[in-house]
Design a protein around this motif. Structure first.
Motif, PDB file in Angstrom:
ATOM      1  N   ILE A 115       0.839  -1.203   0.000  1.00  0.00           N
ATOM      2  CA  ILE A 115       0.000   0.000   0.000  1.00  0.00           C
ATOM      3  C   ILE A 115       0.876   1.257   0.000  1.00  0.00           C
ATOM      4  O   ILE A 115       0.642   2.186  -0.766  1.00  0.00           O
ATOM      5  N   HIS A 116       1.889   1.258   0.837  1.00  0.00           N
ATOM      6  CA  HIS A 116       2.745   2.444   0.938  1.00  0.00           C
ATOM      7  C   HIS A 116       3.631   2.636  -0.289  1.00  0.00           C
ATOM      8  O   HIS A 116       3.976   3.767  -0.633  1.00  0.00           O
ATOM      9  N   SER A 117       4.006   1.563  -0.945  1.00  0.00           N
ATOM     10  CA  SER A 117       4.919   1.676  -2.090  1.00  0.00           C
ATOM     11  C   SER A 117       4.191   1.877  -3.420  1.00  0.00           C
ATOM     12  O   SER A 117       4.829   2.169  -4.430  1.00  0.00           O
ATOM     13  N   ASN A 118       2.879   1.746  -3.440  1.00  0.00           N
ATOM     14  CA  ASN A 118       2.123   1.876  -4.687  1.00  0.00           C
ATOM     15  C   ASN A 118       2.362   3.202  -5.412  1.00  0.00           C
ATOM     16  O   ASN A 118       2.533   3.203  -6.631  1.00  0.00           O
ATOM     17  N   PRO A 119       2.398   4.353  -4.733  1.00  0.00           N
ATOM     18  CA  PRO A 119       2.666   5.606  -5.459  1.00  0.00           C
ATOM     19  C   PRO A 119       4.034   5.612  -6.140  1.00  0.00           C
ATOM     20  O   PRO A 119       4.192   6.186  -7.215  1.00  0.00           O
ATOM     21  N   LEU A 120       5.005   4.958  -5.539  1.00  0.00           N
ATOM     22  CA  LEU A 120       6.334   4.854  -6.135  1.00  0.00           C
ATOM     23  C   LEU A 120       6.286   3.919  -7.341  1.00  0.00           C
ATOM     24  O   LEU A 120       6.793   4.247  -8.414  1.00  0.00           O
ATOM     25  N   LYS A 121       5.646   2.793  -7.169  1.00  0.00           N
ATOM     26  CA  LYS A 121       5.542   1.796  -8.249  1.00  0.00           C
ATOM     27  C   LYS A 121       4.901   2.390  -9.497  1.00  0.00           C
ATOM     28  O   LYS A 121       5.308   2.100 -10.613  1.00  0.00           O
ATOM     29  N   HIS A 122       3.904   3.251  -9.310  1.00  0.00           N
ATOM     30  CA  HIS A 122       3.160   3.805 -10.441  1.00  0.00           C
ATOM     31  C   HIS A 122       3.658   5.183 -10.878  1.00  0.00           C
ATOM     32  O   HIS A 122       3.041   5.840 -11.709  1.00  0.00           O
ATOM     33  N   GLY A 123       4.790   5.618 -10.322  1.00  0.00           N
ATOM     34  CA  GLY A 123       5.437   6.829 -10.801  1.00  0.00           C
ATOM     35  C   GLY A 123       4.842   8.138 -10.326  1.00  0.00           C
ATOM     36  O   GLY A 123       5.109   9.185 -10.909  1.00  0.00           O
ATOM     37  N   PHE A 124       4.038   8.112  -9.266  1.00  0.00           N
ATOM     38  CA  PHE A 124       3.472   9.353  -8.736  1.00  0.00           C
ATOM     39  C   PHE A 124       4.486  10.129  -7.900  1.00  0.00           C
ATOM     40  O   PHE A 124       4.309  11.319  -7.647  1.00  0.00           O
ATOM     41  N   THR A 125       5.507   9.432  -7.442  1.00  0.00           N
ATOM     42  CA  THR A 125       6.510  10.051  -6.586  1.00  0.00           C
ATOM     43  C   THR A 125       7.828   9.305  -6.743  1.00  0.00           C
ATOM     44  O   THR A 125       7.855   8.192  -7.263  1.00  0.00           O
ATOM     45  N   THR A 126       8.893   9.906  -6.285  1.00  0.00           N
ATOM     46  CA  THR A 126      10.181   9.221  -6.267  1.00  0.00           C
ATOM     47  C   THR A 126      10.512   8.738  -4.863  1.00  0.00           C
ATOM     48  O   THR A 126      11.537   8.094  -4.651  1.00  0.00           O
ATOM     49  N   SER A 127       9.635   9.044  -3.893  1.00  0.00           N
ATOM     50  CA  SER A 127       9.853   8.606  -2.519  1.00  0.00           C
ATOM     51  C   SER A 127       8.514   8.443  -1.806  1.00  0.00           C
ATOM     52  O   SER A 127       7.861   9.444  -1.499  1.00  0.00           O
ATOM     53  N   PHE A 128       8.121   7.204  -1.543  1.00  0.00           N
ATOM     54  CA  PHE A 128       6.852   7.018  -0.837  1.00  0.00           C
ATOM     55  C   PHE A 128       6.950   7.504   0.605  1.00  0.00           C
ATOM     56  O   PHE A 128       5.941   7.796   1.237  1.00  0.00           O
ATOM     57  N   GLN A 129       8.182   7.640   1.116  1.00  0.00           N
ATOM     58  CA  GLN A 129       8.370   8.109   2.488  1.00  0.00           C
ATOM     59  C   GLN A 129       7.959   9.576   2.661  1.00  0.00           C
ATOM     60  O   GLN A 129       7.687  10.007   3.768  1.00  0.00           O
ATOM     61  N   THR A 130       7.922  10.336   1.571  1.00  0.00           N
ATOM     62  CA  THR A 130       7.539  11.744   1.652  1.00  0.00           C
ATOM     63  C   THR A 130       6.247  12.038   0.889  1.00  0.00           C
ATOM     64  O   THR A 130       5.807  13.183   0.860  1.00  0.00           O
ATOM     65  N   TYR A 131       5.655  11.035   0.289  1.00  0.00           N
ATOM     66  CA  TYR A 131       4.429  11.229  -0.505  1.00  0.00           C
ATOM     67  C   TYR A 131       3.286  11.638   0.415  1.00  0.00           C
ATOM     68  O   TYR A 131       2.948  10.927   1.357  1.00  0.00           O
ATOM     69  N   PRO A 132       2.680  12.814   0.189  1.00  0.00           N
ATOM     70  CA  PRO A 132       1.706  13.356   1.148  1.00  0.00           C
ATOM     71  C   PRO A 132       0.352  12.642   1.167  1.00  0.00           C
ATOM     72  O   PRO A 132      -0.414  12.822   2.104  1.00  0.00           O
ATOM     73  N   HIS A 133       0.043  11.833   0.155  1.00  0.00           N
ATOM     74  CA  HIS A 133      -1.276  11.204   0.063  1.00  0.00           C
ATOM     75  C   HIS A 133      -1.224   9.733   0.462  1.00  0.00           C
ATOM     76  O   HIS A 133      -1.968   8.912  -0.060  1.00  0.00           O
ATOM     77  N   SER A 134      -0.356   9.402   1.372  1.00  0.00           N
ATOM     78  CA  SER A 134      -0.165   8.031   1.831  1.00  0.00           C
ATOM     79  C   SER A 134      -0.314   7.982   3.342  1.00  0.00           C
ATOM     80  O   SER A 134      -0.087   8.983   4.032  1.00  0.00           O
ATOM     81  N   SER A 135      -0.652   6.819   3.858  1.00  0.00           N
ATOM     82  CA  SER A 135      -0.747   6.669   5.311  1.00  0.00           C
ATOM     83  C   SER A 135       0.624   6.453   5.951  1.00  0.00           C
ATOM     84  O   SER A 135       0.738   6.472   7.169  1.00  0.00           O
ATOM     85  N   TYR A 136       1.661   6.280   5.142  1.00  0.00           N
ATOM     86  CA  TYR A 136       2.996   6.038   5.696  1.00  0.00           C
ATOM     87  C   TYR A 136       3.380   7.134   6.691  1.00  0.00           C
ATOM     88  O   TYR A 136       3.787   6.855   7.817  1.00  0.00           O
ATOM     89  N   LEU A 137       3.244   8.383   6.284  1.00  0.00           N
ATOM     90  CA  LEU A 137       3.606   9.497   7.164  1.00  0.00           C
ATOM     91  C   LEU A 137       2.685   9.582   8.383  1.00  0.00           C
ATOM     92  O   LEU A 137       3.117   9.984   9.464  1.00  0.00           O
ATOM     93  N   ALA A 138       1.438   9.193   8.225  1.00  0.00           N
ATOM     94  CA  ALA A 138       0.504   9.227   9.347  1.00  0.00           C
ATOM     95  C   ALA A 138       0.912   8.230  10.434  1.00  0.00           C
ATOM     96  O   ALA A 138       0.708   8.487  11.621  1.00  0.00           O
ATOM     97  N   TYR A 139       1.498   7.107  10.032  1.00  0.00           N
ATOM     98  CA  TYR A 139       1.973   6.140  11.029  1.00  0.00           C
ATOM     99  C   TYR A 139       3.158   6.691  11.814  1.00  0.00           C
ATOM    100  O   TYR A 139       3.362   6.321  12.963  1.00  0.00           O
ATOM    101  N   LEU A 140       3.914   7.586  11.219  1.00  0.00           N
ATOM    102  CA  LEU A 140       5.082   8.149  11.890  1.00  0.00           C
ATOM    103  C   LEU A 140       4.762   9.421  12.657  1.00  0.00           C
ATOM    104  O   LEU A 140       5.552   9.865  13.479  1.00  0.00           O
ATOM    105  N   SER A 141       3.605   9.982  12.411  1.00  0.00           N
ATOM    106  CA  SER A 141       3.197  11.243  13.022  1.00  0.00           C
ATOM    107  C   SER A 141       2.602  11.024  14.418  1.00  0.00           C
ATOM    108  O   SER A 141       2.244   9.907  14.788  1.00  0.00           O
ATOM    109  N   ASP A 142       2.505  12.109  15.155  1.00  0.00           N
ATOM    110  CA  ASP A 142       1.814  12.081  16.448  1.00  0.00           C
ATOM    111  C   ASP A 142       0.445  12.758  16.353  1.00  0.00           C
ATOM    112  O   ASP A 142      -0.246  12.898  17.358  1.00  0.00           O
ATOM    113  N   LYS A 143       0.072  13.193  15.148  1.00  0.00           N
ATOM    114  CA  LYS A 143      -1.214  13.864  14.957  1.00  0.00           C
ATOM    115  C   LYS A 143      -2.350  12.854  15.115  1.00  0.00           C
ATOM    116  O   LYS A 143      -2.187  11.669  14.823  1.00  0.00           O
TER     117      LYS A 143
END
Length: 142
Positions: free
Chosen positions: A75-103
């Motif tokens: 799920i987290h790597s899909n934007p990278l796989k499909h060329g929407f981003t070069t880094s899923f770790q910084t892609y704003p439309h993913s839950s990856y960052l939400a798991y790392l956030s305290d919000k």
């Protein structure tokens, strides 16, 4: 990914009383109704007809621990796989960052982080999988 509660986890009597429902449909059927309703609204607003997606939404039961772990990465790597981003770790439309956030979030953040053994292990797993999965992809592009 959506977790659907088993029937034994739901207080059906309370749900029926509070909502005035006569019956509760199967969860898979309810998801189907949700997607169909969404498509009808979008089609109405956009003056179009037909399916919103090229392919049908894929539903599969997660019945193995390994599959759950791999699915989180998928799920987290899909934007990278499909060329929407070069880094899923910084892609704003993913839950990856939400798991790392305290919000505040509706995600089961702590349960997922605990699954991986903590926040740092979650990050390490994703980094390792990225290198394993996309290593050749990035090497071929340079």
């Amino acid at each position: 990914m959506v977790r659907i509660k088993e029937l034994h986890e739901i207080d059906l009597i309370r749900w029926k009383q509070e909502r005035g429902w006569k019956k509760i449909s199967e969860p898979g059927r309810l998801l189907g109704h949700l997607f169909n309703s969404h498509a009808q609204i979008v089609n109405s607003l956009m003056g179009r007809t037909g399916s919103l997606f090229e392919k049908h939404v894929h539903r599969e039961r997660i019945d193995h621990d390994d599959y759950f772990t791999q699915l989180i990465f998928y799920i987290h790597s899909n934007p990278l796989k499909h060329g929407f981003t070069t880094s899923f770790q910084t892609y704003p439309h993913s839950s990856y960052l939400a798991y790392l956030s305290d919000k505040p979030t509706l995600l089961k953040r702590q349960a997922v982080l605990d699954w991986f053994g903590g926040k740092q292990q979650f990050i390490n797993f994703h980094e390792g999988m990225k290198n394993e999965t996309f290593g050749d992809y990035f090497n071929d592009r340079s």
